[in-house]
Design a protein around this motif. Structure first.
Motif, PDB file in Angstrom:
ATOM      1  N   LYS A  22       0.824  -1.215   0.000  1.00 33.69           N
ATOM      2  CA  LYS A  22       0.000   0.000   0.000  1.00 33.69           C
ATOM      3  C   LYS A  22       0.858   1.264   0.000  1.00 33.69           C
ATOM      4  O   LYS A  22       0.521   2.250  -0.654  1.00 33.69           O
ATOM      5  CB  LYS A  22      -0.977  -0.004   1.178  1.00 33.69           C
ATOM      6  CG  LYS A  22      -2.158  -0.941   0.995  1.00 33.69           C
ATOM      7  CD  LYS A  22      -3.216  -0.735   2.077  1.00 33.69           C
ATOM      8  CE  LYS A  22      -3.941   0.589   1.931  1.00 33.69           C
ATOM      9  NZ  LYS A  22      -4.861   0.638   0.796  1.00 33.69           N
ATOM     10  N   GLU A  25       1.892   1.837  -3.473  1.00 29.20           N
ATOM     11  CA  GLU A  25       0.791   2.394  -4.271  1.00 29.20           C
ATOM     12  C   GLU A  25       0.599   3.882  -3.981  1.00 29.20           C
ATOM     13  O   GLU A  25       0.419   4.698  -4.897  1.00 29.20           O
ATOM     14  CB  GLU A  25      -0.499   1.628  -3.955  1.00 29.20           C
ATOM     15  CG  GLU A  25      -0.491   0.181  -4.429  1.00 29.20           C
ATOM     16  CD  GLU A  25      -1.686  -0.598  -3.897  1.00 29.20           C
ATOM     17  OE1 GLU A  25      -2.546   0.026  -3.208  1.00 29.20           O
ATOM     18  OE2 GLU A  25      -1.761  -1.813  -4.144  1.00 29.20           O
ATOM     19  N   ILE A  26       0.623   4.235  -2.694  1.00 28.06           N
ATOM     20  CA  ILE A  26       0.448   5.637  -2.309  1.00 28.06           C
ATOM     21  C   ILE A  26       1.588   6.490  -2.858  1.00 28.06           C
ATOM     22  O   ILE A  26       1.376   7.598  -3.345  1.00 28.06           O
ATOM     23  CB  ILE A  26       0.359   5.761  -0.778  1.00 28.06           C
ATOM     24  CG1 ILE A  26      -0.995   5.209  -0.287  1.00 28.06           C
ATOM     25  CG2 ILE A  26       0.534   7.210  -0.324  1.00 28.06           C
ATOM     26  CD1 ILE A  26      -1.112   5.115   1.212  1.00 28.06           C
ATOM     27  N   LYS A  28       3.386   6.017  -5.525  1.00 35.64           N
ATOM     28  CA  LYS A  28       3.207   6.212  -6.969  1.00 35.64           C
ATOM     29  C   LYS A  28       2.069   7.197  -7.257  1.00 35.64           C
ATOM     30  O   LYS A  28       2.172   8.058  -8.144  1.00 35.64           O
ATOM     31  CB  LYS A  28       2.927   4.867  -7.635  1.00 35.64           C
ATOM     32  CG  LYS A  28       2.849   4.935  -9.150  1.00 35.64           C
ATOM     33  CD  LYS A  28       2.694   3.543  -9.742  1.00 35.64           C
ATOM     34  CE  LYS A  28       2.670   3.598 -11.264  1.00 35.64           C
ATOM     35  NZ  LYS A  28       2.553   2.231 -11.857  1.00 35.64           N
ATOM     36  N   ARG A  29       1.004   7.104  -6.474  1.00 33.99           N
ATOM     37  CA  ARG A  29      -0.180   7.952  -6.682  1.00 33.99           C
ATOM     38  C   ARG A  29       0.073   9.400  -6.308  1.00 33.99           C
ATOM     39  O   ARG A  29      -0.360  10.323  -6.998  1.00 33.99           O
ATOM     40  CB  ARG A  29      -1.334   7.387  -5.847  1.00 33.99           C
ATOM     41  CG  ARG A  29      -2.658   8.148  -5.972  1.00 33.99           C
ATOM     42  CD  ARG A  29      -3.627   7.691  -4.889  1.00 33.99           C
ATOM     43  NE  ARG A  29      -3.241   8.196  -3.566  1.00 33.99           N
ATOM     44  CZ  ARG A  29      -3.761   7.736  -2.426  1.00 33.99           C
ATOM     45  NH1 ARG A  29      -4.647   6.763  -2.436  1.00 33.99           N
ATOM     46  NH2 ARG A  29      -3.354   8.259  -1.273  1.00 33.99           N
ATOM     47  N   ASP A  30       0.798   9.603  -5.201  1.00 35.25           N
ATOM     48  CA  ASP A  30       0.881  10.942  -4.615  1.00 35.25           C
ATOM     49  C   ASP A  30       2.263  11.591  -4.710  1.00 35.25           C
ATOM     50  O   ASP A  30       2.513  12.612  -4.057  1.00 35.25           O
ATOM     51  CB  ASP A  30       0.444  10.884  -3.145  1.00 35.25           C
ATOM     52  CG  ASP A  30      -1.017  10.494  -2.986  1.00 35.25           C
ATOM     53  OD1 ASP A  30      -1.781  10.690  -3.948  1.00 35.25           O
ATOM     54  OD2 ASP A  30      -1.387   9.994  -1.912  1.00 35.25           O
ATOM     55  N   ASP A 106      -6.269   5.139   3.160  1.00 35.37           N
ATOM     56  CA  ASP A 106      -6.212   5.700   1.809  1.00 35.37           C
ATOM     57  C   ASP A 106      -5.808   7.175   1.799  1.00 35.37           C
ATOM     58  O   ASP A 106      -5.240   7.660   0.825  1.00 35.37           O
ATOM     59  CB  ASP A 106      -7.559   5.533   1.099  1.00 35.37           C
ATOM     60  CG  ASP A 106      -7.841   4.082   0.702  1.00 35.37           C
ATOM     61  OD1 ASP A 106      -6.873   3.301   0.615  1.00 35.37           O
ATOM     62  OD2 ASP A 106      -9.019   3.746   0.497  1.00 35.37           O
ATOM     63  N   ASP A 107      -6.096   7.878   2.901  1.00 35.50           N
ATOM     64  CA  ASP A 107      -5.752   9.297   2.938  1.00 35.50           C
ATOM     65  C   ASP A 107      -4.412   9.556   3.620  1.00 35.50           C
ATOM     66  O   ASP A 107      -4.083  10.699   3.945  1.00 35.50           O
ATOM     67  CB  ASP A 107      -6.851  10.103   3.622  1.00 35.50           C
ATOM     68  CG  ASP A 107      -7.045   9.705   5.091  1.00 35.50           C
ATOM     69  OD1 ASP A 107      -6.467   8.676   5.526  1.00 35.50           O
ATOM     70  OD2 ASP A 107      -7.792  10.412   5.805  1.00 35.50           O
ATOM     71  N   LYS A 110      -2.066  12.743   3.116  1.00 29.74           N
ATOM     72  CA  LYS A 110      -2.832  13.838   2.523  1.00 29.74           C
ATOM     73  C   LYS A 110      -2.843  15.072   3.427  1.00 29.74           C
ATOM     74  O   LYS A 110      -2.846  16.206   2.956  1.00 29.74           O
ATOM     75  CB  LYS A 110      -4.276  13.397   2.267  1.00 29.74           C
ATOM     76  CG  LYS A 110      -4.429  12.276   1.238  1.00 29.74           C
ATOM     77  CD  LYS A 110      -4.227  12.785  -0.172  1.00 29.74           C
ATOM     78  CE  LYS A 110      -4.626  11.737  -1.196  1.00 29.74           C
ATOM     79  NZ  LYS A 110      -4.398  12.209  -2.578  1.00 29.74           N
TER      80      LYS A 110
END
Length: 312
Positions: A22, A25-26, A28-30, A106-107, A110
């Motif tokens: 995870k 994934e985070i 790469k996403r953020d 997921d956040d 952020k």
């Protein structure tokens, strides 16, 4: 202020976990860079082939940082320091230090406060050390590394209202099996869900750990996960950092769920005895903190700090 050069650092001896997948994934996403520091037991192939990360293998580390590698030793969670130094050298503005059993929500990341001046709820304890768990919905347990001499009075805390604080350390909490003192875990075995929503802080020194914590670039030369001091490794590191940067730490809502790796709780207790004996002494004499470190730890910290001398 937007922090563009963001790094996540961990070390592990395990196969990729739910948490490490995870975090990849985070990242790469953020727009984070995920750094995994390997050890002798780490299954290298899985990280190099399966995970989108920077993997620092055990063969590379002695070539990259020979003295530092030697002073840490192998089969040690304190290999994490290799990742902190690597990220710093890559120009990291902020480094998140995480564990492989802390599954990010997921956040995660952020609500990044590092580098900002934010409004925080200010708490003042009657004693000279603040337990960050004392003002949550789990006041019966206490943070690992809080001095046991003060346990009976740790919940005597007064709310002082809002204060503005420049955040250099953001210590997010952790749901699930929390990072608490071994005695508290043995006797209570809690599983928690924190209801904290607003950032909070104290003007008194307080422990923070290395499992879900965001660090500003400027504090990295003064912070390390200290080897050869048992489970006071990140805790004593947190107190030393606050000697150089007082009133720099803000605690924030939980952003991970800790599905704790299998551990021997009695062994954990044994590894915290050095803290039971010495943590409060260290805090009360913090300007002489070096005197409370074992010789191997002193040697490590001198070597670690030397890598930063040209940039201070």
């Amino acid at each position: 202020m937007e922090l563009k050069n963001k790094y996540i650092v961990t070390t592990t001896i395990n196969h990729p976990t739910i948490a490490t997948y995870k975090f990849a994934e985070i990242a790469k996403r953020d727009g984070w860079t995920f750094v995994v520091v390997g050890d002798k037991k780490t299954p290298r192939y899985h990280y190099q082939e399966e995970l989108d990360c920077v993997y620092l293998c055990s063969k590379e580390q002695p070539d990259m940082y020979p003295e530092l590698s030697d002073t840490i030793g192998w089969n040690s969670i304190q290999r994490r320091n290799i990742g902190l130094l690597y990220a710093y050298e890559q120009g990291a503005d902020v480094i998140a230090t995480v564990d492989d059993d802390n599954i990010p929500y997921d956040d995660w990341g952020k609500n990044l406060l590092v580098g900002q001046t934010v409004d925080c709820d200010l708490y003042e304890p009657v004693d000279d050390v603040f337990d960050p768990l004392s003002v949550t919905n789990t006041p019966e347990i206490w943070h690992r590394g809080y001095p046991i001499e003060l346990l009976q009075r740790r919940n005597r805390v007064e709310y002082k209202g809002k204060v503005k604080r420049k955040v250099l350390v953001q210590a997010d909490l952790w749901d699930g099996d929390p990072d608490i003192d071994a005695m508290a875990r043995l006797t209570m075995k809690p599983v928690v869900k924190y209801n904290v929503e607003n950032p909070y802080c104290s003007n008194k020194i307080a422990p923070f750990n290395s499992q879900n914590t965001f660090l500003a670039r400027e504090v990295i030369p003064y912070y390390a996960v200290l080897p050869h001091v048992g489970r006071m490794d990140d805790i004593w590191g947190s107190y030393i950092l606050q000697y150089y940067f007082p009133n720099s730490v803000v605690y924030n809502k939980a952003s991970v769920y800790q599905d704790r790796n299998v551990q021997d709780l009695i062994t954990n207790l044994e590894k915290e005895v050095i803290g039971y004996r010495n943590t409060y002494k260290l805090i009360r004499d913090l300007e002489n903190y070096i005197d409370y470190l074992p010789e191997e730890t002193k040697n490590f910290f001198e070597v670690y700090r030397s890598y930063f001398e040209t940039e201070e």
